[in-house]
Design a protein around this motif. Structure first.
Motif, PDB file in Angstrom:
ATOM      1  N   VAL A 119       0.756  -1.092   0.008  1.00 26.44           N
ATOM      2  CA  VAL A 119      -0.006   0.004  -0.077  1.00 26.44           C
ATOM      3  C   VAL A 119       0.785   1.120  -0.056  1.00 26.44           C
ATOM      4  O   VAL A 119       0.550   2.280  -0.914  1.00 26.44           O
ATOM      5  N   ALA A 120       1.891   1.335   0.808  1.00 24.95           N
ATOM      6  CA  ALA A 120       2.991   2.318   0.912  1.00 24.95           C
ATOM      7  C   ALA A 120       3.416   2.676  -0.410  1.00 24.95           C
ATOM      8  O   ALA A 120       3.742   3.645  -1.060  1.00 24.95           O
ATOM      9  N   VAL A 121       3.716   1.648  -1.195  1.00 17.56           N
ATOM     10  CA  VAL A 121       4.416   1.728  -2.682  1.00 17.56           C
ATOM     11  C   VAL A 121       3.563   2.315  -3.453  1.00 17.56           C
ATOM     12  O   VAL A 121       3.710   3.153  -4.545  1.00 17.56           O
ATOM     13  N   LEU A 122       2.427   1.786  -3.317  1.00 16.75           N
ATOM     14  CA  LEU A 122       1.174   2.316  -4.345  1.00 16.75           C
ATOM     15  C   LEU A 122       1.076   3.711  -4.102  1.00 16.75           C
ATOM     16  O   LEU A 122       0.841   4.564  -4.867  1.00 16.75           O
ATOM     17  N   ILE A 123       0.621   4.238  -2.779  1.00 14.72           N
ATOM     18  CA  ILE A 123       0.560   5.713  -2.702  1.00 14.72           C
ATOM     19  C   ILE A 123       1.793   6.457  -2.936  1.00 14.72           C
ATOM     20  O   ILE A 123       1.607   7.499  -3.653  1.00 14.72           O
ATOM     21  N   LEU A 124       3.043   6.076  -2.802  1.00 16.93           N
ATOM     22  CA  LEU A 124       4.142   6.814  -3.170  1.00 16.93           C
ATOM     23  C   LEU A 124       4.146   6.802  -4.572  1.00 16.93           C
ATOM     24  O   LEU A 124       4.538   8.151  -5.362  1.00 16.93           O
ATOM     25  N   ALA A 125       3.619   5.710  -5.509  1.00 15.63           N
ATOM     26  CA  ALA A 125       3.827   5.906  -6.925  1.00 15.63           C
ATOM     27  C   ALA A 125       2.753   6.765  -7.582  1.00 15.63           C
ATOM     28  O   ALA A 125       2.904   7.529  -8.462  1.00 15.63           O
ATOM     29  N   GLY A 126       1.526   6.826  -6.788  1.00 19.20           N
ATOM     30  CA  GLY A 126       0.402   7.894  -7.207  1.00 19.20           C
ATOM     31  C   GLY A 126       0.923   9.231  -7.066  1.00 19.20           C
ATOM     32  O   GLY A 126       0.587   9.969  -7.838  1.00 19.20           O
ATOM     33  N   TYR A 127       1.530   9.478  -5.858  1.00 17.27           N
ATOM     34  CA  TYR A 127       2.198  11.001  -5.565  1.00 17.27           C
ATOM     35  C   TYR A 127       2.942  11.286  -6.692  1.00 17.27           C
ATOM     36  O   TYR A 127       3.032  12.519  -7.179  1.00 17.27           O
ATOM     37  N   GLY A 128       4.009  10.237  -6.984  1.00 17.02           N
ATOM     38  CA  GLY A 128       4.881  10.778  -8.144  1.00 17.02           C
ATOM     39  C   GLY A 128       4.227  11.016  -9.436  1.00 17.02           C
ATOM     40  O   GLY A 128       4.765  11.954  -9.932  1.00 17.02           O
TER      41      GLY A 128
END
Length: 259
Positions: A119-128
């Motif tokens: 979930v943390a990786v997906l959130i960071l990818a979306g923010y990028g």
């Protein structure tokens, strides 16, 4: 002498109470072991009041409480009964345990940690992606005004250390936790289990008081009424943490924020 012989006539031992509660709940020892993640051999030893088969007093009480919660028994009463049996049995008890075993039922499964990381990786990818899109729109917009002159900024001085310079040092537990505070000579000022909501104020005249404890996440530290960051990562043993205002300020200034 085992725990059963030390129980007063007519009273059920802790092991007997847990066995009766388990049978009323229609659970096998294997099912209780699966729910609590306590080895079945330890549960068998608890039911027969053979606490010498367990690693220590702390493990005996902790495992018995987890057993009681699972079968619907009164965990506070069970814990008190276990302590009483251990005292009457003559088993050597340690005034301080350097590390308290965590309740096995509260340890999160490994799969949950993997899900949280994903979930943390997906959130960071979306923010990028959002950030890149926002930056592209800014680059495409025409410039209609001249940028204002940059005002020189004064040179920065050194960042002050976190926390107040002085004041009483107070330790407050949010859950039961063992603490040991010693002075410069190694003399123990206090060594006890702080219960949830209980506080201990370090004597103002103590010479270089140092704290050893586990579970930093359940011990709040304040200096002059101002809260400081935890003295260590969760569920880790902290040894000889300096409890002077200066030592705590230096530790807070170099502490890595807990995610």
């Amino acid at each position: 002498m085992d725990g059963t012989e030390a129980i007063e006539a007519g009273a059920l031992s802790a092991g007997s109470q847990l066995r009766d509660a388990r049978e009323r709940a229609k659970l096998s020892l294997a099912e209780v072991a699966a729910r609590t993640r306590i080895p079945q051999r330890h549960l068998e030893a608890i039911e027969r009041d053979d606490f010498n088969a367990l690693p220590s007093t702390t493990y005996s009480v902790g495992f018995a409480r987890a057993f009681a919660r699972t079968v619907g028994a009164d965990e506070v009463a069970i814990a008190a009964s276990v302590r009483a049996q251990l005292e009457q049995s003559g088993r050597e008890r340690h005034a301080y345990q350097a590390f308290e075993p965590a309740d096995p039922a509260r340890v999160p499964p490994r799969s949950l940690a993997w899900v949280a990381a994903l979930v943390a990786v997906l959130i960071l990818a979306g923010y990028g992606i959002w950030r890149a899109s926002w930056s592209s729109e800014d680059d495409a917009a025409p410039i209609v005004t001249a940028a204002p002159k940059a005002t020189p900024r004064p040179a920065r001085g050194p960042t002050p250390a976190a926390g107040p310079a002085s004041g009483p040092v107070v330790l407050t537990a949010t859950d039961e936790v063992w603490i040991k505070v010693t002075d410069a000579s190694g003399k123990a000022l206090v060594q006890k289990a702080l219960k949830a909501g209980e506080s201990y104020q370090v004597p103002a005249d103590a010479q270089e008081p140092k704290l050893t404890f586990s579970r930093p996440e359940v011990l709040n530290v304040t200096v002059g009424g101002v809260a400081l960051p935890p003295l260590g990562p969760p569920a880790k043993l902290v040894k000889n943490a300096l409890l002077t205002p200066e030592g705590l300020r230096a530790r807070a200034a170099t502490a890595t924020p807990t995610p």
